[in-house]
Design a protein around this motif. Structure first.
Motif, short mmCIF file in Angstrom:
data_model
loop_
_atom_site.label_atom_id
_atom_site.label_comp_id
_atom_site.label_asym_id
_atom_site.label_seq_id
_atom_site.Cartn_x
_atom_site.Cartn_y
_atom_site.Cartn_z
N ASP A 200 0.85 -1.14 -0.01
CA ASP A 200 0.00 -0.21 -0.09
C ASP A 200 0.82 1.12 0.01
OD1 ASP A 200 -2.34 -1.23 -0.04
OD2 ASP A 200 -2.62 -1.05 2.17
N THR A 201 0.30 2.30 -0.48
CA THR A 201 0.98 3.74 -0.43
C THR A 201 0.46 4.31 1.00
OG1 THR A 201 -0.47 4.76 -1.89
CG2 THR A 201 1.35 3.77 -3.00
N ARG A 202 1.20 5.20 1.44
CA ARG A 202 0.60 6.12 2.43
C ARG A 202 -0.16 7.12 1.99
NH1 ARG A 202 6.55 6.92 4.07
NH2 ARG A 202 6.98 5.59 5.78
N GLY A 203 -1.66 6.86 2.51
CA GLY A 203 -2.52 7.90 2.30
C GLY A 203 -3.69 7.39 1.25
N VAL A 204 -3.16 6.30 0.23
CA VAL A 204 -4.10 5.84 -0.74
C VAL A 204 -3.78 4.15 -0.45
CG1 VAL A 204 -4.57 5.50 -3.04
CG2 VAL A 204 -3.50 7.72 -1.96
N LYS A 205 -5.02 3.75 -0.11
CA LYS A 205 -5.21 2.31 0.16
C LYS A 205 -5.72 1.53 -0.83
CE LYS A 205 -3.44 2.94 4.28
NZ LYS A 205 -2.10 2.93 4.60
N LEU A 206 -5.48 0.21 -0.74
CA LEU A 206 -6.12 -0.74 -1.79
C LEU A 206 -7.72 -0.49 -1.97
CD1 LEU A 206 -4.69 -3.08 -3.55
CD2 LEU A 206 -5.80 -4.73 -1.73
N ILE A 207 -7.98 -0.47 -3.12
CA ILE A 207 -9.29 -0.31 -3.37
C ILE A 207 -10.03 -1.71 -4.18
CG2 ILE A 207 -9.51 2.07 -3.71
CD1 ILE A 207 -9.48 1.46 -6.93
N GLN A 208 -11.48 -1.79 -4.10
CA GLN A 208 -11.95 -2.87 -4.57
C GLN A 208 -12.33 -2.91 -6.09
OE1 GLN A 208 -11.94 -5.61 -2.71
NE2 GLN A 208 -10.94 -4.33 -1.19
N PRO A 209 -12.67 -3.87 -6.95
CA PRO A 209 -12.94 -4.09 -8.34
C PRO A 209 -14.13 -3.21 -8.33
CG PRO A 209 -12.13 -5.92 -7.82
CD PRO A 209 -12.22 -5.24 -6.63
N GLU A 210 -15.16 -3.54 -7.27
CA GLU A 210 -16.33 -2.80 -7.31
C GLU A 210 -16.36 -1.38 -7.36
OE1 GLU A 210 -16.65 -6.83 -6.56
OE2 GLU A 210 -15.50 -5.29 -5.35
N ASP A 211 -15.42 -0.78 -6.50
CA ASP A 211 -15.16 0.72 -6.44
C ASP A 211 -14.93 1.32 -7.83
OD1 ASP A 211 -15.19 0.63 -3.64
OD2 ASP A 211 -13.24 0.20 -3.50
N VAL A 212 -14.09 0.54 -8.64
CA VAL A 212 -13.86 0.99 -10.17
C VAL A 212 -15.12 0.82 -10.77
CG1 VAL A 212 -12.30 0.55 -12.15
CG2 VAL A 212 -11.38 0.31 -9.91
N ALA A 213 -15.78 -0.23 -10.88
CA ALA A 213 -17.01 -0.49 -11.62
C ALA A 213 -17.96 0.54 -11.08
CB ALA A 213 -17.47 -2.01 -11.12
N ASN A 214 -18.42 0.82 -10.15
CA ASN A 214 -19.20 2.11 -9.66
C ASN A 214 -18.80 3.44 -10.14
OD1 ASN A 214 -20.89 0.04 -8.16
ND2 ASN A 214 -19.78 0.71 -6.35
N GLU A 215 -17.55 3.82 -10.15
CA GLU A 215 -16.96 4.86 -10.74
C GLU A 215 -17.36 4.74 -12.58
OE1 GLU A 215 -16.34 7.97 -9.82
OE2 GLU A 215 -16.58 7.30 -7.57
N ILE A 216 -17.39 3.78 -12.84
CA ILE A 216 -17.27 3.75 -14.41
C ILE A 216 -18.93 3.78 -14.69
CG2 ILE A 216 -17.63 1.91 -16.49
CD1 ILE A 216 -14.87 0.60 -15.29
#
Length: 294
Positions: A200-216
């Protein structure tokens, strides 16, 4: 007055590389909106299983995005079974990282270019004329926040995603006024096979595939070009762009972004790296000298 969101019900969507991960999650998100969905993948058996599991009339096709003829056949098949393609999601991609540019073998470099660059380009070249003839459509290109910077251990991967960002910007300008929209999706590290063994980077954590799908889905409804996932990355990117190079590099180190693709757990990534290597039909066995970088 708030801008009215577009209705997606009944639209036909074609998604490349959708047997698993972001592609699969996007198919499910589209189905919830009442869209008709087709998925294409080199792994046809898994694509068929995914189509069966997500249901709602989803159809699966064999697809090799490195071959323009295969992309054409995919879109022809989708239009034959579901109707004219309203949305194309150029999602297929591989990420083989963990090596410096000079250590990465040529087969690995070429395969990422073939899939991440040519795969998107062929999708655009095959679908845009169809959309132009109808005066409508939406092209969604999956890039990465890696397309906004260069990170150690991922030189080729970052380069391919820079291409997707730059080409998407040019495509948007070329299509202005035609009724065809373009979106460029730039997620941080996503919790799929591609992210196995990454930090992980500091301040930006792992996201889920569903997060990307919802933004699409949101981007389709809003006709939005820049699709950062999470949205907070847009602010970080703006700040980075205002800084001189030394400042950008210092901030990257402070966020540990410079470690994500180079200091990884090779053991945890082994299964994905092997599967990505075998995405090239010319590679017959993992111990052959012509294999992609393990």
């Amino acid at each position: 007055m708030a801008k009215q969101h577009r209705i997606l019900t009944g639209q036909v969507a074609a998604i490349t590389g959708a047997a698993r991960g972001i592609g699969r999650a996007t198919a499910q998100a589209f189905l919830r909106e009442g869209m008709k969905v087709a998925i294409g993948d080199l792994d046809f058996a898994t694509a068929q299983q995914t189509a069966k599991e997500v249901g709602h009339g989803t159809v699966a096709f064999q697809l090799d995005v490195t071959q323009r003829a295969s992309v054409k056949d995919f879109l022809d098949g989708v239009e034959s079974q579901l109707g004219p393609v309203d949305v194309l999601v150029n999602n297929a991609g591989i990420m083989q990282v963990g090596h410096t540019i000079w250590e990465e073998d040529d087969a690995t470099t070429q395969r990422m270019i073939d899939i991440n660059v040519n795969g998107v380009m062929f999708g655009v070249k095959e679908v845009v004329p169809r959309m132009l003839s109808r005066g409508r459509g939406h092209v969604v290109n999956i890039a990465s926040t890696a397309g906004k910077g260069g990170f150690p251990g991922g030189g080729t991967y970052c380069g391919t995603k820079h291409y997707v960002v730059g080409m998407s910007e040019a495509l948007r300008a070329e299509l202005r006024g035609t009724g065809i929209e373009v979106s460029c999706v730039m997620p941080v590290v996503v919790n799929t096979e591609l992210a196995a063994g990454l930090q992980d980077t500091r301040g930006v954590k792992l996201i889920q595939p569903e997060d990307v799908a919802n933004e699409i889905v949101s981007a389709l409804k809003e006709a939005r070009f820049d699709v950062f996932v999470p949205r907070s990355v847009a602010g970080i990117t703006k700040v980075m762009n205002l800084l001189p190079r030394g400042g950008r590099e210092s901030l990257s180190r402070a966020l540990k972004a410079d470690k994500v693709l180079i200091e990884l757990d090779a053991g945890k990534r082994a299964a994905y790296e092997l599967r990505a290597s075998h995405s090239d039909p010319a590679l017959e066995a993992p111990d052959e000298t012509k294999q992609l970088t393990p």
